[in-house]
Design an enzyme around this catalytic site. Structure first.
Site, PDB file in Angstrom:
ATOM      1  N   CYS A 170       0.809  -1.226   0.000  1.00 26.19           N
ATOM      2  CA  CYS A 170       0.000   0.000   0.000  1.00 26.19           C
ATOM      3  C   CYS A 170       0.840   1.273   0.000  1.00 26.19           C
ATOM      4  O   CYS A 170       0.293   2.366  -0.099  1.00 26.19           O
ATOM      5  CB  CYS A 170      -0.963  -0.004   1.186  1.00 26.19           C
ATOM      6  SG  CYS A 170      -2.261  -1.243   1.042  1.00 26.19           S
ATOM      7  N   HIS A 304      -3.224   7.374   6.191  1.00 26.20           N
ATOM      8  CA  HIS A 304      -3.576   6.160   5.447  1.00 26.20           C
ATOM      9  C   HIS A 304      -5.044   5.820   5.705  1.00 26.20           C
ATOM     10  O   HIS A 304      -5.780   5.515   4.782  1.00 26.20           O
ATOM     11  CB  HIS A 304      -2.663   5.015   5.878  1.00 26.20           C
ATOM     12  CG  HIS A 304      -2.699   3.838   4.967  1.00 26.20           C
ATOM     13  ND1 HIS A 304      -2.522   3.944   3.612  1.00 26.20           N
ATOM     14  CD2 HIS A 304      -2.891   2.511   5.219  1.00 26.20           C
ATOM     15  CE1 HIS A 304      -2.596   2.748   3.056  1.00 26.20           C
ATOM     16  NE2 HIS A 304      -2.829   1.863   3.999  1.00 26.20           N
ATOM     17  N   HIS A 338     -10.525   1.835  -0.437  1.00 22.84           N
ATOM     18  CA  HIS A 338      -9.086   1.636  -0.326  1.00 22.84           C
ATOM     19  C   HIS A 338      -8.570   1.087  -1.654  1.00 22.84           C
ATOM     20  O   HIS A 338      -8.863  -0.045  -2.030  1.00 22.84           O
ATOM     21  CB  HIS A 338      -8.796   0.652   0.815  1.00 22.84           C
ATOM     22  CG  HIS A 338      -7.351   0.558   1.186  1.00 22.84           C
ATOM     23  ND1 HIS A 338      -6.354   1.209   0.485  1.00 22.84           N
ATOM     24  CD2 HIS A 338      -6.721  -0.132   2.180  1.00 22.84           C
ATOM     25  CE1 HIS A 338      -5.189   0.943   1.046  1.00 22.84           C
ATOM     26  NE2 HIS A 338      -5.385   0.132   2.067  1.00 22.84           N
TER      27      HIS A 338
END
Length: 415
Positions: A170, A304, A338
């Site tokens: 990520c 995040h 996401h």
């Protein structure tokens, strides 16, 4: 490519310190002159407008016959592939920068954490329920290698001197942008197309996250007391990076400057991050040092913010520890889902827009914060009351990947 060691000239006048490289020469200024977004909310203009309105693209969908309905973030009624995402993003970035792509050779640094997994699963068996994408087709195996997104972009440019395809879970988006800046600073090229693209909504990806019990049953609510997990989304962001000299010469619009970055790895577990935050703190501290900034200079943080119980708790603790001045916090995954490896690139793009427009999108989905951070709520969305000069973007990924990038507000009016 190893990064050159940076030292800082300890100026005493209180202004942002001059960054220098390992031999003492000033670090080359790298600015963003083009910006393209593709999220479940739409393109750059659509995404930005809907974020300011506090809208979300997350909806309950059943895309695969062998999986139950799940909240997902898509633009259409079917998942798109990297091959469908990349070409429009490349064109949009070039158009936004008002460039003739043939003027200068390009560098390309575009990553993806899932690459072409969607195609690999197609070969095993097509489980997509109608309606299927109109241009859905099985592609040759060599077109599905991990460099697909970078290669597709490079094929659309007249001349490319360097092509990179970073993969860091990520943190891929942040890593790709950092690599793009470094290609310019080390003299490999003067202009780079950098960012990340992700098409993660596949049966195997959904089954894997479901097995880990990280998928939310209803929606994504980062940092909220009622958060129950993450929601997958598709999309990407590409930035046109140029030397400041080149941008000024052509009187380009400048969204901002990529100031510096920091990366580290916990190396603790394949998916669980370290509990003590030590490695994550080092990444942020390195980023600030490279950028010539102190924590107090950061006006805005784009975290995040996945919406999972532990990761939000860990990230909130990190921010509280390193930023006692409690800067503004705005997160986007409650609206876009996401996007895994592309999430960091999207965060940088949105943070640059915040600094350029001097506006603050809200933390979509946040109703009852669990942590005493300075979250931007939907009721407080308005032009910033004090200048937004410096922003920080954070990304954390499987394998203990920690990443941070600092950006600065440095527009040059178009004449």
């Amino acid at each position: 490519m190893p990064f050159p060691k940076l030292v800082v000239n300890r100026a005493m006048d209180g202004r942002r310190k001059q960054k220098t490289d390992s031999i003492g020469a000033p670090a080359m200024g790298v600015v963003v002159t083009g910006l393209a977004l593709d999220t479940a909310l739409g393109d750059q203009l659509q995404t930005w407008a809907k974020l300011l309105e506090g809208k979300t693209a997350i909806n309950l969908k059943q895309l695969f016959t062998n999986l139950p309905p799940l909240p997902l973030a898509l633009q259409e009624n079917y998942p798109r592939s990297p091959g469908q995402l990349v070409p429009p993003l490349v064109q949009a970035a070039i158009d936004d920068a008002q460039l003739d792509p043939a003027e200068e050779p390009w560098g390309v640094a575009i990553g993806s954490s899932r690459a072409s997994q969607c195609h690999w699963e197609d070969w095993v068996g097509c489980n997509i329920k109608p309606p299927v994408a109109p241009n859905f087709e099985l592609v040759d195996w060599w077109q599905t290698l991990p460099d697909q997104a970078a290669r597709l972009a490079a094929q659309l440019l007249p001349e490319v001197t360097v092509m990179q395809c970073p993969m860091a879970a990520c943190a891929t988006g942040l890593w790709s942008i950092a690599q793009g800046v470094e290609l310019i600073r080390t003299g490999h090229c003067q202009r780079v197309l950098a960012g990340a693209v992700e098409a993660p909504i596949t049966p195997l990806t959904l089954a894997g996250f479901s097995k880990m019990a990280t998928l939310a049953p209803d929606g994504c609510y980062p940092f909220d007391r009622q958060r129950r997990g993450l929601v997958l989304g598709e999309g990407g962001a590409l930035l046109v990076l140029e030397t400041r000299e080149l941008a000024q010469k052509r009187k380009a619009r400048i969204y901002g400057e990529i100031l510096g970055w920091g990366f580290s790895c916990d190396a603790l577990h394949r998916s669980t991050p370290a509990f003590d935050n030590h490695s994550a703190q080092q990444a942020v501290k390195h980023c600030l040092t490279r950028s010539g900034l102190t924590p107090e200079k950061i006006d805005l943080i784009h975290p995040h913010g996945t919406g999972t119980l532990f990761n939000d708790q860990r990230e909130a603790a990190l921010i509280q520890t390193l930023f006692p001045q409690n800067p503004l916090i705005t997160s986007s995954k409650g609206a876009t889902g996401h996007t895994l490896g592309a999430s960091g690139a999207i965060a940088v793009a949105l943070t640059l827009l915040s600094l350029y427009q001097q506006q603050l999108p809200p933390c979509v989905g946040l109703k009852e914060p669990e942590f005493p951070l300075n979250f931007v709520g939907i009721e407080s969305v308005q032009p910033a009351t004090s200048p937004l000069n410096y922003g920080l973007c954070l990304s954390f990924g499987f394998g203990g990947q920690n990443g941070a990038i600092a950006v600065g507000h440095a527009p040059i009016p178009t004449k």
